[in-house]
Scaffold this active site. Structure first.
Site, PDB file in Angstrom:
ATOM      1  N   VAL A   1       0.844  -1.202   0.000  1.00 28.04           N
ATOM      2  CA  VAL A   1       0.000   0.000   0.000  1.00 28.04           C
ATOM      3  C   VAL A   1       0.875   1.247   0.000  1.00 28.04           C
ATOM      4  O   VAL A   1       1.824   1.368   0.778  1.00 28.04           O
ATOM      5  CB  VAL A   1      -0.925   0.016   1.226  1.00 28.04           C
ATOM      6  N   CYS A   2       0.550   2.181  -0.883  1.00 26.67           N
ATOM      7  CA  CYS A   2       1.272   3.454  -0.973  1.00 26.67           C
ATOM      8  C   CYS A   2       0.343   4.562  -0.486  1.00 26.67           C
ATOM      9  O   CYS A   2      -0.580   4.970  -1.192  1.00 26.67           O
ATOM     10  CB  CYS A   2       1.705   3.712  -2.415  1.00 26.67           C
ATOM     11  N   ILE A   3       0.589   5.021   0.717  1.00 21.93           N
ATOM     12  CA  ILE A   3      -0.237   6.069   1.311  1.00 21.93           C
ATOM     13  C   ILE A   3       0.644   6.891   2.244  1.00 21.93           C
ATOM     14  O   ILE A   3       1.546   6.351   2.903  1.00 21.93           O
ATOM     15  CB  ILE A   3      -1.444   5.456   2.062  1.00 21.93           C
TER      16      ILE A   3
ATOM     17  N   GLY B   1       0.839   9.327  -1.529  1.00 23.20           N
ATOM     18  CA  GLY B   1       1.955   9.946  -2.196  1.00 23.20           C
ATOM     19  C   GLY B   1       2.889   8.889  -2.725  1.00 23.20           C
ATOM     20  O   GLY B   1       2.694   7.714  -2.507  1.00 23.20           O
TER      21      GLY B   1
END
Length: 244
Positions: free
Chosen positions: A95-97, A242
């Site tokens: 997950v990219c957060i 991001g």
């Protein structure tokens, strides 16, 4: 009480034990949590339920949450084990957060320091952010460019371009076998999502802290969301995602 390998500092163990206790005392809906190993508190198995009124409704998505040795000063990592086609999830499931990014000043990322991890964040805030992310991806800094382009086409066509929707529906359907195997009844209405999970989902861990839910996620708008062809006015920084 589950412990962790001796390499994990006692301060991190205590922090995680307190979080488990707090979530147990204040049940969280929308996801289920249990230890991956009763002897190691630094790895948690997570199951996220697709929010009603979204393309992910009825989905049962498994993930692994791993905590660093200096938690809560550094963020955990979250990786979906279930196949997930989403602009802000890498093809390997990571997950990219922003909330999962270290609290450093990195102008190149386009993220504000306040959007990144800080020790006041918790497992609850991370998982609720991911649940929100499902329905409100950030397509300006995607982890999966193809999924981002496909999502934009679906959104901008008011749902007429079905490619993105069809993939998500197929993945949701594929999760039903896992839910059945795990004895889980996945909520499909707002009422079930916010209330009945507390009693319908029993603990599966031999530890005293396992399945937790929270009603903080659901917005008032979700009650009125009966149409899958949702149009979002802005896919900017609402999800806090991001580049990693």
């Amino acid at each position: 009480m589950a412990q962790s390998p001796t390499s994990t500092p006692s301060s991190a163990i205590r922090a995680l034990q307190l979080e488990l206790k707090k979530i147990q005392g204040e049940p969280v809906e929308g996801f289920r949590v249990q230890l991956a190993n009763d002897e190691d508190i630094s790895e948690w198995e997570v199951a996220i339920f697709g929010p009603p009124g979204t393309l992910y409704e009825g989905g049962y998505f498994k993930a692994m949450m791993k905590f660093p040795h200096d938690y809560p000063y550094s963020p955990p990592s979250v990786k979906f084990l279930t196949k997930m086609w989403h602009p802000n999830v890498y093809e390997n499931g990571e997950v990219c957060i922003s909330i999962l990014h270290p609290p450093i000043d990195d102008p190149q990322s386009g993220e504000l320091p306040s959007e990144r991890w800080n020790p006041t964040q918790t497992v609850r805030t991370v998982l609720l952010s991911i649940i929100s992310l499902l329905n409100e991806p950030n397509t300006y800094s995607p982890a999966n460019v193809d999924a981002s382009v496909m999502y934009r086409k679906w959104r901008d066509s008011h749902g007429k371009d079905k490619e993105y929707e069809n993939i998500i529906r197929k993945q949701v359907l594929a999760t039903h076998a896992d839910a059945e195997r795990d004895g889980i009844t996945v909520p499909t209405t707002v009422a079930e999502y916010c209330v009945s999970n507390r009693t319908s989902l029993a603990s599966k861990s031999s530890v005293d802290m396992a399945d937790f839910y929270d009603d903080d996620y659901m917005d008032d708008d979700d009650d009125d969301d009966d149409d899958d062809d949702i149009v979002y006015e802005d896919d900017g920084d609402d999800s806090g995602n991001g580049e990693s």
